[in-house]
Write an enzyme that holds these catalytic residues in place. Structure first.
Site, PDB file in Angstrom:
ATOM      1  N   GLU A 196       0.827  -1.225   0.000  1.00 45.79           N
ATOM      2  CA  GLU A 196       0.000   0.000   0.000  1.00 45.79           C
ATOM      3  C   GLU A 196       0.853   1.264   0.000  1.00 45.79           C
ATOM      4  O   GLU A 196       0.641   2.163   0.835  1.00 45.79           O
ATOM      5  CB  GLU A 196      -0.960  -0.012   1.197  1.00 45.79           C
ATOM      6  CG  GLU A 196      -1.992  -1.110   1.108  1.00 45.79           C
ATOM      7  CD  GLU A 196      -3.153  -0.989   2.116  1.00 45.79           C
ATOM      8  OE1 GLU A 196      -3.085  -0.155   3.028  1.00 45.79           O
ATOM      9  OE2 GLU A 196      -4.115  -1.765   1.967  1.00 45.79           O
ATOM     10  N   GLU A 316      -5.321  -8.202  -0.718  1.00 40.15           N
ATOM     11  CA  GLU A 316      -6.029  -7.958   0.546  1.00 40.15           C
ATOM     12  C   GLU A 316      -7.469  -7.660   0.188  1.00 40.15           C
ATOM     13  O   GLU A 316      -7.739  -6.778  -0.630  1.00 40.15           O
ATOM     14  CB  GLU A 316      -5.460  -6.760   1.323  1.00 40.15           C
ATOM     15  CG  GLU A 316      -4.159  -7.049   2.017  1.00 40.15           C
ATOM     16  CD  GLU A 316      -3.688  -5.898   2.907  1.00 40.15           C
ATOM     17  OE1 GLU A 316      -4.552  -5.188   3.484  1.00 40.15           O
ATOM     18  OE2 GLU A 316      -2.472  -5.705   3.011  1.00 40.15           O
TER      19      GLU A 316
HETATM   20  O1  AHR Z   1      -5.208  -5.925   6.736  1.00 42.03           O
HETATM   21  C1  AHR Z   1      -5.169  -4.813   7.570  1.00 42.03           C
HETATM   22  C2  AHR Z   1      -4.424  -3.655   6.943  1.00 42.03           C
HETATM   23  O2  AHR Z   1      -5.160  -3.165   5.878  1.00 42.03           O
HETATM   24  C3  AHR Z   1      -3.085  -3.964   6.335  1.00 42.03           C
HETATM   25  O3  AHR Z   1      -2.051  -3.875   7.257  1.00 42.03           O
HETATM   26  C4  AHR Z   1      -2.923  -2.891   5.322  1.00 42.03           C
HETATM   27  O4  AHR Z   1      -2.140  -3.281   4.233  1.00 42.03           O
HETATM   28  C5  AHR Z   1      -4.323  -2.555   4.941  1.00 42.03           C
HETATM   29  O5  AHR Z   1      -4.522  -1.191   4.970  1.00 42.03           O
HETATM   30  O1  AHR Z   2      -7.075   2.493   8.534  1.00 46.30           O
HETATM   31  C1  AHR Z   2      -5.902   2.931   7.872  1.00 46.30           C
HETATM   32  C2  AHR Z   2      -5.950   2.583   6.438  1.00 46.30           C
HETATM   33  O2  AHR Z   2      -7.129   3.050   5.834  1.00 46.30           O
HETATM   34  C3  AHR Z   2      -5.941   1.145   6.134  1.00 46.30           C
HETATM   35  O3  AHR Z   2      -4.703   0.553   6.316  1.00 46.30           O
HETATM   36  C4  AHR Z   2      -6.435   1.159   4.733  1.00 46.30           C
HETATM   37  O4  AHR Z   2      -6.862  -0.056   4.221  1.00 46.30           O
HETATM   38  C5  AHR Z   2      -7.555   2.120   4.859  1.00 46.30           C
HETATM   39  O5  AHR Z   2      -8.005   2.646   3.666  1.00 46.30           O
END
Ligand code: AHR
Ligand code: AHR
Length: 514
Positions: A196, A316
């Protein structure tokens, strides 16, 4: 007085009320085994474990527990995970990986450094590291997938991790591996280029251009270390208003298209407004993103040799909205409890992956246990959440060729996507066995359906597996299973199977065709 939102919801709900008075709902599904979408890649039934909350610590791994083996692996979790037929397991993150230094997690466990963990606000003991993960994957019988740190990590860190794990040369890295107890290299084919990186929440977040350039140099070094590996680039995960998620993918592909094998995208959905019918169209959002991403990939690849293919890794995905927000710090976090409507959404996501089998060649539900997960533990046991059941049915049965179905279903007017069919379906076909997955989105009515085969006939009884419960809000808990799979048998007549799909259900029909 109705609030504005209640008023809008009542207006939207009106057509369902009308429809309910119009007598039986009827649908047709035509199955032609020659109309194929593509081969279903078994890797779409993947999962993910992160150093987050109680996913690894207290889920997968609990040293000293009566439920664990000598390595510290929780055996109840391992057994339930095996039944999910997890084909590929992603590790170690997630947001965690963007400040993970893998050398902290090797060598004698008691001498490993404790580090502040900034993604989720804990202390990382590093007692579960590369050896523990790869041995776990071996024990589970699943393909390992390691994501490298392209946040605070260097190109050398990434390159040396591949060398430590996979090289058979005599080098300082492979001597270190042997000294730590592993003589032979492991075979790790799948490597992720960061997580991400489009998210401002990410440690070491970059612009698309900066990420593309940085990941390219890591990719070169990693592939020169082991030319057999397959690389997954960090595509879009950030879809808010005004976010140029398509532009992110386009730029990243321009930099990386000659080096990567997959573009990863992430998606979490939820029902914060308690609008069942809108929530149940979440997979239509997924469909749209798949089509758009496929278009961007095709545009980037035009002019490249045909042999060079890039697929989508949906690495994911899940329902996640309750256990979210600023409270996401510490150990008991992201412990989402799932109900029946979530299980139906999960089934429609899996339908979507199968219906795009030509381009979705990997998918990883996030995550395996406790953290937005199909399994939930405490010190003395575990239970299976509602979402476990559709995932297990798909992963163990929907294989082979994905078929392009003709589905003629009554529809409702959805808030985001216009007409939405009550029935959402997908099919796999292998060795004469048809597996048909059908979600009936209707909350109150069954849908009487004629399933017609075009080029073959039904042979023998049809095995029916249904995931359902008394109420869309039903959840499972320790010692209480309200939502699960019920099985029965149905009869088809030559080329026709008449079946009534009950309200708010996911049904898998399995039949031999001749
Ligand atoms: O799966 C939970 C979180 O969601 C992961 O750490 C991240 O990659 C995403 O934002
Ligand atoms: O909650 C923080 C981030 O926001 C997460 O890791 C991501 O999946 C979401 O969009």
């Amino acid at each position: 007085m109705l609030t504005r939102r209640e008023f809008t919801t009542a207006l939207i709900a009106a057509p369902y009320a009308l429809r309910a008075q119009q007598g039986p709902l009827r649908a047709r599904i035509k199955v032609d085994t020659e109309r194929a979408i593509g081969d279903i890649d078994p890797l779409i039934y993947g999962n993910f474990i992160e150093h987050l909350g109680r996913c690894i610590d207290g889920g997968v791994f609990e040293e000293g527990s009566k439920l664990s083996d000598a390595n510290g692996y929780r055996l109840d979790v391992l057994e339930a995970a095996k039944k999910l037929n997890v084909t590929i397991l992603r590790w170690p993150g997630g947001n965690f990986v963007s400040n993970y230094h893998w050398k902290d997690g090797i060598g004698p466990r008691d001498r490993r450094p404790r580090r502040l963990e900034m993604a989720w606000g804990t202390v990382e003991t590093n007692r579960f590291g590369t050896h523990e993960f790869l041995q776990y994957a071996e024990t589970m019988g699943t393909e390992p997938y390691i994501c490298v740190n392209l946040g605070t990590g260097t190109w050398t860190d990434a390159q040396q991790w591949v060398e430590y794990v996979s090289s058979s040369q005599d080098t300082a890295m492979t001597r270190l591996r042997k000294q730590n107890g592993r003589q032979e290299p492991w075979k790790v084919t799948y490597w992720g280029l960061g997580n991400e990186m489009d998210g401002p929440w990410q440690m070491g977040h970059r612009s698309a251009d900066d990420y593309g350039k940085y990941a390219l140099e890591a990719a070169k070094l990693m592939k020169w270390t082991d030319p057999k590996i397959k690389l997954i680039a960090a595509g879009s995960s950030h879809f808010g208003q005004g976010i140029d998620w398509i532009g992110w993918n386009r730029t990243v592909l321009e930099h990386l298209k000659r080096h990567i094998d997959y573009l990863a995208i992430h998606r979490y959905v939820g029902n914060p407004d308690n609008d069942y019918y809108d929530f149940l169209t979440s997979s239509m959002d997924l469909d749209e993103r798949i089509r758009t991403t496929e278009g961007v990939i095709n545009a980037a690849m035009s002019g490249e040799p045909r042999s060079r293919r890039i697929y989508i890794a949906w690495d994911e995905w899940n329902v996640w909205y309750r256990a979210r927000g600023p409270q996401q710090r510490g150990r008991r976090i992201l412990e989402e409890r799932y109900n029946l409507e979530d299980a139906l959404v999960v089934a429609t996501f899996l339908n979507s992956f199968v219906n795009h089998a030509h381009i979705i060649k990997m998918a990883n539900m996030a995550q395996l246990v406790n953290v937005i997960a199909p399994m939930f533990t405490n010190d003395t046991g575990m239970f299976l959440q509602t979402i476990y059941y559709p995932l297990a049915l798909f992963a163990n049965n929907t294989k082979g060729r994905a078929l392009k179905l003709f589905v003629d279903s009554p529809t409702y007017e959805s808030r985001r996507f216009g007409p939405a069919p009550y029935l959402d379906a997908s099919a796999g076909y292998e060795d004469g066995m048809l597996v048909l997955n059908v979600v009936n989105r209707h909350r109150d009515q069954e849908v009487e359906t004629e399933i017609l085969t075009q080029d073959k006939q039904f042979a023998g009884p049809v095995d029916v597996s249904e995931v359902n419960g008394a109420d869309i809000k039903d959840e499972n808990d320790f010692g209480s299973t309200k939502v699960q799979t019920a099985t029965r048998s149905a009869r088809a007549d030559n080329r026709t199977l008449r079946y009534k799909f009950p309200p708010h259900s996911y049904t898998m029909l399995k039949a031999k065709l001749t």
